[in-house]
Design a protein around this motif. Structure first.
Motif, PDB file in Angstrom:
ATOM      1  N   TRP A   1       0.711  -1.113   0.063  1.00 37.32           N
ATOM      2  CA  TRP A   1      -0.038   0.067  -0.125  1.00 37.32           C
ATOM      3  C   TRP A   1       0.829   1.220  -0.119  1.00 37.32           C
ATOM      4  CZ3 TRP A   1      -4.746   0.861  -1.457  1.00 37.32           C
ATOM      5  CH2 TRP A   1      -5.626  -0.161  -1.480  1.00 37.32           C
ATOM      6  N   ALA A   2       1.861   1.329   0.776  1.00 40.13           N
ATOM      7  CA  ALA A   2       2.671   2.295   0.728  1.00 40.13           C
ATOM      8  C   ALA A   2       3.435   2.664  -0.493  1.00 40.13           C
ATOM      9  CB  ALA A   2       3.966   2.283   2.063  1.00 40.13           C
ATOM     10  N   VAL A   3       4.031   1.580  -1.237  1.00 40.09           N
ATOM     11  CA  VAL A   3       4.507   1.661  -2.621  1.00 40.09           C
ATOM     12  C   VAL A   3       3.367   2.230  -3.678  1.00 40.09           C
ATOM     13  CG1 VAL A   3       5.541   0.554  -4.644  1.00 40.09           C
ATOM     14  CG2 VAL A   3       6.390  -0.014  -2.538  1.00 40.09           C
ATOM     15  N   PHE A   4       2.238   1.880  -3.424  1.00 37.94           N
ATOM     16  CA  PHE A   4       1.073   2.111  -4.333  1.00 37.94           C
ATOM     17  C   PHE A   4       0.803   3.634  -4.202  1.00 37.94           C
ATOM     18  CE2 PHE A   4      -3.693   2.640  -4.896  1.00 37.94           C
ATOM     19  CZ  PHE A   4      -3.551   2.494  -6.285  1.00 37.94           C
ATOM     20  N   ILE A   5       0.674   4.203  -2.873  1.00 42.97           N
ATOM     21  CA  ILE A   5       0.391   5.446  -2.381  1.00 42.97           C
ATOM     22  C   ILE A   5       1.623   6.441  -2.956  1.00 42.97           C
ATOM     23  CG2 ILE A   5       0.142   7.141  -0.712  1.00 42.97           C
ATOM     24  CD1 ILE A   5      -1.759   4.854   0.789  1.00 42.97           C
ATOM     25  N   VAL A   6       2.594   6.135  -3.003  1.00 39.22           N
ATOM     26  CA  VAL A   6       3.926   6.815  -3.397  1.00 39.22           C
ATOM     27  C   VAL A   6       3.858   6.775  -4.953  1.00 39.22           C
ATOM     28  CG1 VAL A   6       6.467   7.000  -3.651  1.00 39.22           C
ATOM     29  CG2 VAL A   6       5.344   6.345  -1.261  1.00 39.22           C
ATOM     30  N   GLY A   7       3.602   5.880  -5.452  1.00 37.96           N
ATOM     31  CA  GLY A   7       3.321   5.836  -6.955  1.00 37.96           C
ATOM     32  C   GLY A   7       2.163   6.611  -7.493  1.00 37.96           C
ATOM     33  N   LEU A   8       1.234   6.733  -6.750  1.00 44.95           N
ATOM     34  CA  LEU A   8       0.196   7.659  -7.191  1.00 44.95           C
ATOM     35  C   LEU A   8       0.611   9.158  -6.988  1.00 44.95           C
ATOM     36  CD1 LEU A   8      -2.881   6.040  -6.050  1.00 44.95           C
ATOM     37  CD2 LEU A   8      -2.513   6.173  -8.265  1.00 44.95           C
ATOM     38  N   TYR A   9       1.273   9.333  -5.869  1.00 42.21           N
ATOM     39  CA  TYR A   9       1.909  10.666  -5.412  1.00 42.21           C
ATOM     40  C   TYR A   9       2.899  11.168  -6.637  1.00 42.21           C
ATOM     41  CZ  TYR A   9       3.690  14.476  -2.988  1.00 42.21           C
ATOM     42  OH  TYR A   9       4.006  15.769  -2.611  1.00 42.21           O
ATOM     43  N   LEU A  10       3.658  10.138  -7.124  1.00 43.97           N
ATOM     44  CA  LEU A  10       4.553  10.667  -8.057  1.00 43.97           C
ATOM     45  C   LEU A  10       4.019  10.708  -9.564  1.00 43.97           C
ATOM     46  CD1 LEU A  10       7.947   8.906  -6.532  1.00 43.97           C
ATOM     47  CD2 LEU A  10       7.189  11.491  -6.522  1.00 43.97           C
ATOM     48  N   MET A  11       3.027  10.160  -9.857  1.00 42.18           N
ATOM     49  CA  MET A  11       2.276   9.822 -11.121  1.00 42.18           C
ATOM     50  C   MET A  11       2.332  11.215 -11.891  1.00 42.18           C
ATOM     51  SD  MET A  11       1.029   7.497 -12.830  1.00 42.18           S
ATOM     52  CE  MET A  11       0.372   6.365 -11.681  1.00 42.18           C
ATOM     53  N   PRO A  12       2.059  12.121 -11.615  1.00 40.08           N
ATOM     54  CA  PRO A  12       2.070  13.439 -12.150  1.00 40.08           C
ATOM     55  C   PRO A  12       3.357  13.990 -12.800  1.00 40.08           C
ATOM     56  CG  PRO A  12       0.825  13.981 -10.217  1.00 40.08           C
ATOM     57  CD  PRO A  12       1.280  12.750 -10.282  1.00 40.08           C
ATOM     58  N   GLU A  13       4.491  13.469 -12.068  1.00 42.83           N
ATOM     59  CA  GLU A  13       5.825  13.701 -12.447  1.00 42.83           C
ATOM     60  C   GLU A  13       6.406  12.682 -13.411  1.00 42.83           C
ATOM     61  OE1 GLU A  13       7.241  16.475 -11.672  1.00 42.83           O
ATOM     62  OE2 GLU A  13       5.645  17.097  -9.968  1.00 42.83           O
ATOM     63  N   LEU A  14       5.703  11.683 -13.457  1.00 38.53           N
ATOM     64  CA  LEU A  14       6.315  10.448 -14.256  1.00 38.53           C
ATOM     65  C   LEU A  14       5.711  10.356 -15.734  1.00 38.53           C
ATOM     66  CD1 LEU A  14       6.798   7.807 -11.359  1.00 38.53           C
ATOM     67  CD2 LEU A  14       8.634   9.293 -12.334  1.00 38.53           C
ATOM     68  N   VAL A  15       4.533  10.645 -15.887  1.00 35.45           N
ATOM     69  CA  VAL A  15       3.799  10.488 -16.919  1.00 35.45           C
ATOM     70  C   VAL A  15       3.491  11.792 -17.727  1.00 35.45           C
ATOM     71  CG1 VAL A  15       2.994   8.063 -16.309  1.00 35.45           C
ATOM     72  CG2 VAL A  15       1.259  10.260 -15.953  1.00 35.45           C
ATOM     73  N   SER A  16       3.034  11.830 -18.935  1.00 35.10           N
ATOM     74  CA  SER A  16       2.665  13.035 -19.602  1.00 35.10           C
ATOM     75  C   SER A  16       1.091  13.285 -19.124  1.00 35.10           C
ATOM     76  CB  SER A  16       2.414  12.626 -21.151  1.00 35.10           C
ATOM     77  OG  SER A  16       1.616  11.804 -21.719  1.00 35.10           O
ATOM     78  N   LYS A  17       0.692  14.776 -19.523  1.00 31.17           N
ATOM     79  CA  LYS A  17      -0.299  15.097 -19.298  1.00 31.17           C
ATOM     80  C   LYS A  17      -1.565  14.419 -19.633  1.00 31.17           C
ATOM     81  CE  LYS A  17      -2.483  19.564 -18.688  1.00 31.17           C
ATOM     82  NZ  LYS A  17      -2.283  21.216 -18.683  1.00 31.17           N
ATOM     83  N   GLY A  18      -1.607  13.921 -20.907  1.00 32.73           N
ATOM     84  CA  GLY A  18      -2.572  13.255 -21.656  1.00 32.73           C
ATOM     85  C   GLY A  18      -2.830  11.778 -21.030  1.00 32.73           C
ATOM     86  N   THR A  19      -1.682  11.257 -20.496  1.00 25.76           N
ATOM     87  CA  THR A  19      -1.874   9.985 -20.029  1.00 25.76           C
ATOM     88  C   THR A  19      -2.595  10.035 -18.348  1.00 25.76           C
ATOM     89  OG1 THR A  19       0.126   9.243 -21.032  1.00 25.76           O
ATOM     90  CG2 THR A  19      -0.438   7.961 -19.026  1.00 25.76           C
ATOM     91  N   LEU A  20      -2.104  11.169 -17.840  1.00 21.04           N
ATOM     92  CA  LEU A  20      -2.756  11.350 -16.590  1.00 21.04           C
ATOM     93  C   LEU A  20      -4.119  11.693 -16.545  1.00 21.04           C
ATOM     94  CD1 LEU A  20      -1.923  11.606 -13.657  1.00 21.04           C
ATOM     95  CD2 LEU A  20      -1.494  14.170 -13.937  1.00 21.04           C
ATOM     96  N   ARG A  21      -4.540  12.479 -17.582  1.00 21.90           N
ATOM     97  CA  ARG A  21      -5.897  12.685 -17.965  1.00 21.90           C
ATOM     98  C   ARG A  21      -6.619  11.359 -18.177  1.00 21.90           C
ATOM     99  NH1 ARG A  21      -7.134  18.428 -20.814  1.00 21.90           N
ATOM    100  NH2 ARG A  21      -6.031  19.603 -19.437  1.00 21.90           N
ATOM    101  N   THR A  22      -6.136  10.436 -18.873  1.00 30.60           N
ATOM    102  CA  THR A  22      -6.854   9.058 -19.164  1.00 30.60           C
ATOM    103  C   THR A  22      -7.011   8.448 -18.093  1.00 30.60           C
ATOM    104  OG1 THR A  22      -5.786   9.358 -21.403  1.00 30.60           O
ATOM    105  CG2 THR A  22      -6.620   7.226 -20.341  1.00 30.60           C
TER     106      THR A  22
END
Length: 83
Positions: free
Chosen positions: A11-32
């Motif tokens: 769960w900690a890895v999942f939450i950290v991954g979600l927190y870092l998601m905007p920095e790791l993927v493009s804006k279009g992917t994030l919107r999708t």
């Protein structure tokens, strides 16, 4: 106890991954991904209303549609509201 620690670590890895998601993927992917989450939440609520209880009601999607249309209308006409 080992299983509980692994569960919390996942769960900690999942939450950290979600927190870092905007920095790791493009804006279009994030919107999708955000749109996919909205659809998943709607599907779960629809399953809860109609699948588990056997009660079929179109009031829930109707109210979501009214909210979407109202929001779009207010944003299109650029009203001075809190939206």
């Amino acid at each position: 106890m080992e299983l509980r620690q692994r569960h919390l670590a996942c769960w900690a890895v999942f939450i950290v991954g979600l927190y870092l998601m905007p920095e790791l993927v493009s804006k279009g992917t994030l919107r999708t991904m955000i749109f996919a989450c909205y659809l998943a939440i709607f599907a779960v609520s629809w399953d809860l209303l109609s699948g588990r209880t056997g009660y079929i009601s179109f009031g829930h999607p109707f109210l979501i549609g009214i909210g979407a249309v109202s929001y779009t209308h207010l944003r299109a006409h650029e009203t001075d509201s809190y939206l």
